[in-house]
Design an enzyme around this catalytic site. Structure first.
Site, short mmCIF file in Angstrom:
data_model
loop_
_atom_site.label_atom_id
_atom_site.label_comp_id
_atom_site.label_asym_id
_atom_site.label_seq_id
_atom_site.Cartn_x
_atom_site.Cartn_y
_atom_site.Cartn_z
N ARG A 1 44.21 42.51 37.00
CA ARG A 1 43.36 42.74 38.17
C ARG A 1 44.18 42.92 39.44
O ARG A 1 43.85 43.74 40.29
CB ARG A 1 42.34 41.60 38.33
N HIS B 1 43.87 46.07 41.75
CA HIS B 1 43.42 45.97 43.14
C HIS B 1 44.49 46.44 44.14
O HIS B 1 44.16 46.99 45.19
CB HIS B 1 42.97 44.54 43.47
N HIS C 1 37.49 45.49 31.38
CA HIS C 1 36.61 44.31 31.44
C HIS C 1 36.43 43.67 30.08
O HIS C 1 35.60 42.78 29.91
CB HIS C 1 35.27 44.69 32.07
N TRP D 1 29.54 32.95 29.24
CA TRP D 1 29.59 31.65 28.58
C TRP D 1 30.13 31.86 27.16
O TRP D 1 30.71 31.03 26.56
CB TRP D 1 28.19 31.02 28.55
C1 HEM Z 1 33.43 49.82 39.61
C2 HEM Z 1 34.61 49.26 39.32
C3 HEM Z 1 34.80 47.77 39.20
C4 HEM Z 1 34.08 46.73 39.70
C5 HEM Z 1 32.83 46.77 40.59
C6 HEM Z 1 34.73 45.50 39.23
C7 HEM Z 1 34.30 44.21 39.54
C8 HEM Z 1 34.85 43.04 39.03
C9 HEM Z 1 34.38 41.72 39.33
C10 HEM Z 1 33.23 41.37 40.27
C11 HEM Z 1 35.17 40.85 38.64
C12 HEM Z 1 35.09 39.32 38.63
C13 HEM Z 1 36.14 38.75 39.57
C14 HEM Z 1 36.05 37.22 39.54
O1 HEM Z 1 34.92 36.71 39.75
O2 HEM Z 1 37.09 36.55 39.27
C15 HEM Z 1 36.13 41.63 37.90
C16 HEM Z 1 37.09 41.09 37.07
C17 HEM Z 1 38.07 41.84 36.41
N1 HEM Z 1 38.30 43.20 36.58
FE1 HEM Z 1 37.01 44.51 37.45
N2 HEM Z 1 35.83 45.81 38.46
C18 HEM Z 1 35.92 47.18 38.42
C19 HEM Z 1 36.92 47.93 37.80
C20 HEM Z 1 38.03 47.38 37.17
C21 HEM Z 1 39.19 48.15 36.72
C22 HEM Z 1 39.37 49.66 36.95
C23 HEM Z 1 40.05 47.25 36.14
C24 HEM Z 1 41.41 47.49 35.51
C25 HEM Z 1 41.79 48.66 34.98
C26 HEM Z 1 39.42 45.94 36.21
C27 HEM Z 1 39.96 44.79 35.69
C28 HEM Z 1 39.38 43.52 35.80
C29 HEM Z 1 39.86 42.33 35.09
C30 HEM Z 1 41.04 42.29 34.10
C31 HEM Z 1 39.03 41.27 35.47
C32 HEM Z 1 39.09 39.82 35.00
C33 HEM Z 1 39.90 39.01 35.99
C34 HEM Z 1 39.94 37.51 35.62
O3 HEM Z 1 39.58 37.15 34.46
O4 HEM Z 1 40.35 36.71 36.49
N3 HEM Z 1 38.19 46.04 36.85
N4 HEM Z 1 35.91 42.97 38.15
N1 LIG Z 2 32.38 39.57 27.21
C1 LIG Z 2 31.77 39.42 28.38
O1 LIG Z 2 30.58 39.28 28.52
C2 LIG Z 2 32.58 39.58 29.61
C3 LIG Z 2 32.88 41.02 29.73
N2 LIG Z 2 32.72 41.45 31.10
C4 LIG Z 2 31.73 42.25 31.48
N3 LIG Z 2 31.89 42.57 32.75
C5 LIG Z 2 33.00 41.97 33.20
C6 LIG Z 2 33.64 42.03 34.44
C7 LIG Z 2 34.82 41.30 34.60
C8 LIG Z 2 35.34 40.54 33.55
C9 LIG Z 2 34.72 40.50 32.30
C10 LIG Z 2 33.55 41.23 32.15
#
Ligand code: HEM
Ligand SMILES: NC(=O)CCn1cnc2ccccc21
Length: 290
Positions: free
Chosen positions: A45, A49, A172, A188
């Protein structure tokens, strides 16, 4: 704005493989983080970002300047929680302070994907730390409370088409949402630290119910305790996106291929690489018998 990759003749693949291995060993070592998910997902992430601030209209933002290190960018509410990833990388930067922050943040993300058994992501060094004055304003990162049109427009700013957008959101499959960071919670069910096409399989196979969570945000929840953001769910509401979701759910290799090229493109947006600029494909710890 023009950002030219700086070619550093003194540094070769083994210099960068050493940093890759340091990050990979630290991920392996510190496995208890976030309920034993580990640091992989949050490192992905951070790389995303620090690249996702890119704007094709004036070639601004993106990973080149490593401006996440400045307060203006790291305190963007969209970046809540990423401090843990920066803290994880701090000691590695201190030991290898010849690397730029932009190269370190993106190398960390590539390492995390590969060590989670994901595809190989080709990586090119040459990002150069820019001064604080070059830090992009807050608000360039996406907001999860939106549908397909927003998602398409957002990714277009990063020069990504529908296929690239669906592939990138497949990240995700890793990690989870955290109320304290983003106002979303779950899953969960099994939050994962393995890079697979499960995100697409879950999207298609689970029954999803739109619910208002305790933060007042809407999210989709499934009986198995999985969750999807509105921007995730948009990928099965839009006919063009849905076709691609089905392809990736049924063919993990095609997802891996598209993710690898789209993620490299994301991490390199805004950077001009001179002819002959080196490109590296790092070995995993397993491949080195470490
Ligand atoms: C419309 C595009 C996207 C939206 C709105 C979005 C939104 C989010 C949100 C709200 C979270 C939860 C953050 C938290 O509460 O810790 C998240 C987690 C995450 N996102 Fe996205 N995301 C997007 C695209 C992406 C992309 C393009 C990638 C990487 C190629 C990505 C990788 C991740 C990962 C790996 C997590 C998990 C982080 C953790 O477990 O701490 N996301 N994202
Ligand atoms: N297996 C799950 O329900 C979590 C998968 N998932 C769906 N949207 C997401 C966004 C961020 C991290 C994990 C996410």
């Amino acid at each position: 704005i023009v950002h030219i990759a700086a070619l550093n003749k003194d540094r070769k693949i083994d210099d960068y493989q050493r940093i890759y291995n340091k990050i990979a060993e630290k991920i392996r070592e510190e496995d208890e983080y976030d309920g034993y998910i580990g640091y992989g997902p949050i490192l992905v992430r951070l790389g995303w970002h620090s690249s996702g601030t890119y704007d094709k209209t004036n070639n601004s933002g993106g990973s080149y300047g490593g401006t996440y290190r400045f307060k203006l960018e790291s305190s963007d509410p969209s970046n809540n929680g990423l401090q843990n990833a920066a803290k994880f990388l701090d000691p590695i930067y201190k030991e290898f302070n010849w690397i730029s922050h932009g190269d370190l943040y993106t190398l960390g993300a590539v390492c995390a994907v590969q060590e989670a058994q994901g595809p190989k992501i080709p990586w090119r060094p040459g990002r150069v730390d820019l001064p604080e004055t070059e830090t992009p304003a807050n608000g360039r990162l996406p907001d999860a409370n939106n549908g397909a049109d927003y998602v398409r427009n957002f990714y277009a700013r990063l020069r990504m088409n529908d296929r690239e957008a669906v592939a990138l959101t497949g990240a995700h499959c890793l990690g989870r949402t955290h109320y304290k960071n983003s106002g979303f919670d779950g899953p969960w069910g099994a939050a994962s630290n393995s890079f697979t096409n499960e995100f697409f399989v879950n999207l298609l196979n689970e029954q999803w119910k739109l619910e208002k969570n305790k933060s007042g945000n809407y999210q989709y929840d499934s009986p198995k305790g999985y969750m999807m953001l509105k921007t995730d769910y948009a990928l099965i509401q839009d006919p063009s996106y849905l076709k691609i979701v089905k392809e990736f759910a049924n063919d993990e290799a095609s997802f891996f291929k598209e993710f690898a090229s789209s993620f490299q493109k994301l991490l390199e947006n805004g950077i001009d690489y001179p002819k002959g600029a080196p490109q590296y494909i790092f070995k995993t710890l397993d491949e080195q018998d470490i």
